[in-house]
Design an enzyme around this catalytic site. Structure first.
Site, PDB file in Angstrom:
ATOM      1  N   ALA A 268       0.819  -1.189  -0.004  1.00  0.00           N
ATOM      2  CA  ALA A 268       0.111  -0.066   0.099  1.00  0.00           C
ATOM      3  C   ALA A 268       1.087   1.239  -0.078  1.00  0.00           C
ATOM      4  CB  ALA A 268      -0.961  -0.099   1.172  1.00  0.00           C
TER       5      ALA A 268
ATOM      6  N   VAL B 217       7.388  -1.661   2.665  1.00  0.00           N
ATOM      7  CA  VAL B 217       8.245  -1.255   1.731  1.00  0.00           C
ATOM      8  C   VAL B 217       9.253  -0.158   2.203  1.00  0.00           C
ATOM      9  CG1 VAL B 217       6.523  -1.774  -0.130  1.00  0.00           C
ATOM     10  CG2 VAL B 217       6.768   0.593   0.734  1.00  0.00           C
TER      11      VAL B 217
ATOM     12  N   GLN C 293       0.996   3.614   1.910  1.00  0.00           N
ATOM     13  CA  GLN C 293       1.624   3.999   3.302  1.00  0.00           C
ATOM     14  C   GLN C 293       2.288   2.722   4.099  1.00  0.00           C
ATOM     15  OE1 GLN C 293       2.614   6.487   4.951  1.00  0.00           O
ATOM     16  NE2 GLN C 293       1.897   7.957   3.707  1.00  0.00           N
ATOM     17  N   SER C 294       2.665   1.671   3.041  1.00  0.00           N
ATOM     18  CA  SER C 294       3.232   0.663   3.495  1.00  0.00           C
ATOM     19  C   SER C 294       4.395   0.581   4.448  1.00  0.00           C
ATOM     20  CB  SER C 294       3.549  -0.546   2.318  1.00  0.00           C
ATOM     21  OG  SER C 294       4.413  -1.503   2.754  1.00  0.00           O
ATOM     22  N   ASN C 295       4.451  -0.113   5.672  1.00  0.00           N
ATOM     23  CA  ASN C 295       5.483  -0.231   6.590  1.00  0.00           C
ATOM     24  C   ASN C 295       6.582  -0.930   5.973  1.00  0.00           C
ATOM     25  OD1 ASN C 295       4.684   1.741   8.899  1.00  0.00           O
ATOM     26  ND2 ASN C 295       3.085   0.087   8.974  1.00  0.00           N
TER      27      ASN C 295
END
Ligand SMILES: *Cc1c(COP(=O)(O)O)cnc(C)c1O
Length: 335
Positions: free
Chosen positions: A75, A81, A77-79
């Site tokens: 996503a 990545v 706001q992926s943590n």
């Protein structure tokens, strides 16, 4: 058994140290529980969180393959990545981050601040993916990009999101559960988030492998509890094969609960908002809007339902994710 099974997989050391376990004194009083928190928001790399444990095994494999670039999808706001970009930087690799449009109608902060900003500072390359609920498609697009890199003479390594790949990240949570067991072992229940299932699955398997029988509640953050239950069966089946344990050890103990999921992935409902502010104002600990606040909201819901009883000793797994707070500024800040 755990150490021997894990030692079959290459591992990059990314954790700074063992993460603390703390008693939440004021919340224990307020809720009538003996409530403890495992601070995996303090895993160390970039702003910490559960992905550091998972990435130890993905990056271990990337190093074994002598990759020079890692590719990952998630996503906006992926943590995962963001932490992958940090791990790549630490290990001297490049990173390509594919950001999926999973949460509709979000504003400027969501698309530019929080994890997006951090990944840019880490030097990661960003590519977009227009859909949000197409794991196979997202992985496919990433593979095309990897093939382009191969044609340019680079050595890419793809961290897959889809369920049809070995859940290497779950190994990190087998190790995490074994670590918790050395810190606290006499609890009545554990509450963890359940997204890809790597954390929930690895944690449940790890606890059972060290002989801990307390229920592990997986709080759904993305799918309803039936879909998530099926996903966990898949993750645990693969993990059992990878580690060589009997899947019967864990299958009956899969417990998923979606009472805190509304209004959906990456969306902040009333229960999530209240859980986030309750934790901040009672303990000075920040949860994130997408995962850990929903997980705590789930714990509160299970207490309300009576599944977790007053007086019980409960461990909440804090999986980090706080950078996303700044991506959700519009939603969190009363105007
Ligand atoms: C990714 C993530 C989760 C979910 O973990 P899974 O292993 O995908 O189930 C929970 N909390 C935070 C903060 C995360 O970034």
């Amino acid at each position: 058994m755990i150490d021997a099974a894990l030692s079959n997989y290459p591992r990059a050391r990314l954790m700074t140290s063992v993460t603390p376990v703390e008693r939440l004194e004021r919340l224990s009083d307020q809720l009538g529980l003996d409530l403890w928190i495992k601070r995996d928001d303090l895993t160390g790399l970039s702003f910490g969180g559960n992905k550091t444990r998972q990435l130890e095994f993905y990056m271990g494999e990337a190093l074994r393959q002598r990759a020079d670039t890692i590719l990952i999808t998630g996503a906006v706001q992926s943590n995962f990545v963001r932490t992958a970009a940090a791990a790549a930087a630490k290990l001297g690799m490049s990173s390509v981050l594919q950001l999926e449009d999973r949460v509709a109608n979000m504003g400027e902060y969501y698309h530019r601040s929080g994890n997006v900003l951090l990944a840019q500072l880490l030097g990661a390359e960003h590519i977009g993916y227009p859909k949000g609920e197409d794991e196979a498609g997202a992985d496919g697009a990433l593979h095309e990009r990897a093939e382009d890199l191969v044609a340019m003479g680079r050595k890419p390594y793809v961290i897959h999101l889809g369920i049809d790949h070995p859940p290497l990240g779950a190994l990190g949570y087998v190790a995490g559960a074994a670590e918790l067991h050395t810190q606290i072992s006499d609890f009545d229940a554990a509450v963890v988030p359940s997204g890809s299932g790597a954390t929930h699955g690895g944690f449940l398997a790890g606890l059972r492998l060290v002989g801990q029988t307390a229920p592990v509640y997986g709080i759904c953050v993305r799918r309803d509890q039936n879909q998530q239950h099926a996903r966990l069966q898949n993750v645990l089946g693969r993990l059992a094969t990878m580690m060589g344990f009997d899947p019967a050890l864990v299958m009956e103990d899969i417990c998923t609960w979606d009472g805190a999921l509304a209004p959906g992935y990456g969306r902040i409902g009333r229960a999530t908002r209240e859980a986030l502010t309750l934790m901040a104002r009672s303990e000075g600990i920040f949860l994130d809007p997408v995962y850990s606040a929903k997980t705590f909201a789930g714990l509160l819901g299970l207490v309300e339902q009576g599944a977790i009883e007053k007086g019980q000793k409960v461990v909440l797994l804090h999986t980090g994710g706080q950078p996303a707070l700044f991506g959700y500024q519009d939603e969190l800040q009363p105007s």
